[in-house]
Design a protein around this motif. Sequence first.
Motif, PDB file in Angstrom:
ATOM      1  N   MET A   1       0.807  -1.199   0.000  1.00  0.00           N
ATOM      2  CA  MET A   1       0.000   0.000   0.000  1.00  0.00           C
ATOM      3  C   MET A   1       0.850   1.262   0.000  1.00  0.00           C
ATOM      4  O   MET A   1       0.338   2.337  -0.172  1.00  0.00           O
ATOM      5  N   ASP A   2       2.167   1.135   0.172  1.00  0.00           N
ATOM      6  CA  ASP A   2       3.011   2.321   0.140  1.00  0.00           C
ATOM      7  C   ASP A   2       3.077   2.920  -1.259  1.00  0.00           C
ATOM      8  O   ASP A   2       3.318   4.104  -1.418  1.00  0.00           O
ATOM      9  N   GLY A   3       2.878   2.111  -2.275  1.00  0.00           N
ATOM     10  CA  GLY A   3       2.923   2.609  -3.641  1.00  0.00           C
ATOM     11  C   GLY A   3       1.817   3.601  -3.935  1.00  0.00           C
ATOM     12  O   GLY A   3       1.968   4.475  -4.781  1.00  0.00           O
ATOM     13  N   PHE A   4       0.694   3.476  -3.248  1.00  0.00           N
ATOM     14  CA  PHE A   4      -0.410   4.404  -3.471  1.00  0.00           C
ATOM     15  C   PHE A   4      -0.184   5.750  -2.795  1.00  0.00           C
ATOM     16  O   PHE A   4      -0.716   6.746  -3.218  1.00  0.00           O
ATOM     17  N   LYS A   5       0.642   5.770  -1.768  1.00  0.00           N
ATOM     18  CA  LYS A   5       0.908   7.030  -1.081  1.00  0.00           C
ATOM     19  C   LYS A   5       1.891   7.897  -1.862  1.00  0.00           C
ATOM     20  O   LYS A   5       1.810   9.109  -1.829  1.00  0.00           O
ATOM     21  N   ALA A   6       2.826   7.271  -2.549  1.00  0.00           N
ATOM     22  CA  ALA A   6       3.822   8.013  -3.326  1.00  0.00           C
ATOM     23  C   ALA A   6       4.027   7.304  -4.659  1.00  0.00           C
ATOM     24  O   ALA A   6       4.987   6.559  -4.832  1.00  0.00           O
ATOM     25  N   PRO A   7       3.137   7.543  -5.638  1.00  0.00           N
ATOM     26  CA  PRO A   7       3.207   6.789  -6.878  1.00  0.00           C
ATOM     27  C   PRO A   7       4.440   7.106  -7.733  1.00  0.00           C
ATOM     28  O   PRO A   7       4.867   6.287  -8.512  1.00  0.00           O
ATOM     29  N   PHE A   8       5.024   8.286  -7.605  1.00  0.00           N
ATOM     30  CA  PHE A   8       6.180   8.658  -8.419  1.00  0.00           C
ATOM     31  C   PHE A   8       7.474   8.660  -7.622  1.00  0.00           C
ATOM     32  O   PHE A   8       8.449   9.294  -8.003  1.00  0.00           O
ATOM     33  N   LYS A   9       7.505   7.936  -6.529  1.00  0.00           N
ATOM     34  CA  LYS A   9       8.679   7.918  -5.665  1.00  0.00           C
ATOM     35  C   LYS A   9       9.887   7.329  -6.383  1.00  0.00           C
ATOM     36  O   LYS A   9      11.004   7.831  -6.259  1.00  0.00           O
TER      37      LYS A   9
ATOM     38  N   ILE B   1      10.490   7.326  -9.643  1.00  0.00           N
ATOM     39  CA  ILE B   1      10.946   8.247 -10.684  1.00  0.00           C
ATOM     40  C   ILE B   1      11.753   9.379 -10.073  1.00  0.00           C
ATOM     41  O   ILE B   1      12.830   9.730 -10.578  1.00  0.00           O
ATOM     42  N   THR B   2      11.278   9.951  -8.986  1.00  0.00           N
ATOM     43  CA  THR B   2      12.021  11.041  -8.354  1.00  0.00           C
ATOM     44  C   THR B   2      13.349  10.539  -7.788  1.00  0.00           C
ATOM     45  O   THR B   2      14.346  11.263  -7.832  1.00  0.00           O
ATOM     46  N   LYS B   3      13.370   9.327  -7.301  1.00  0.00           N
ATOM     47  CA  LYS B   3      14.620   8.754  -6.795  1.00  0.00           C
ATOM     48  C   LYS B   3      15.625   8.574  -7.929  1.00  0.00           C
ATOM     49  O   LYS B   3      16.810   8.867  -7.770  1.00  0.00           O
ATOM     50  N   ASP B   4      15.180   8.121  -9.077  1.00  0.00           N
ATOM     51  CA  ASP B   4      16.056   7.967 -10.231  1.00  0.00           C
ATOM     52  C   ASP B   4      16.583   9.317 -10.721  1.00  0.00           C
ATOM     53  O   ASP B   4      17.761   9.444 -11.056  1.00  0.00           O
ATOM     54  N   VAL B   5      15.711  10.319 -10.788  1.00  0.00           N
ATOM     55  CA  VAL B   5      16.129  11.644 -11.246  1.00  0.00           C
ATOM     56  C   VAL B   5      17.134  12.250 -10.279  1.00  0.00           C
ATOM     57  O   VAL B   5      18.149  12.820 -10.698  1.00  0.00           O
TER      58      VAL B   5
END
Length: 56
Positions: A1-9, A11-15
């Motif tokens: 359920m953590d994926g729903f709280k931060a769906p672009f986490k 992508i931002t980590k990669d950037v």
Amino acid sequence: MDGFKAPFKGITKDVNGRKTCYKQDWTTGIYSGFRTLALTAYIFFAFALPDITFGE
């Protein structure tokens, strides 16, 4: 359920991880632009002009 709280986490980590390499990527791209321009001109004159000539 953590994926729903931060769906672009991810992508931002990669950037953020790649941020240090962006300057090098841009400068390398600009310096290699002259070779790309020469290749583009060659392809245009080698392939496009005969097609235009025989097309008419």
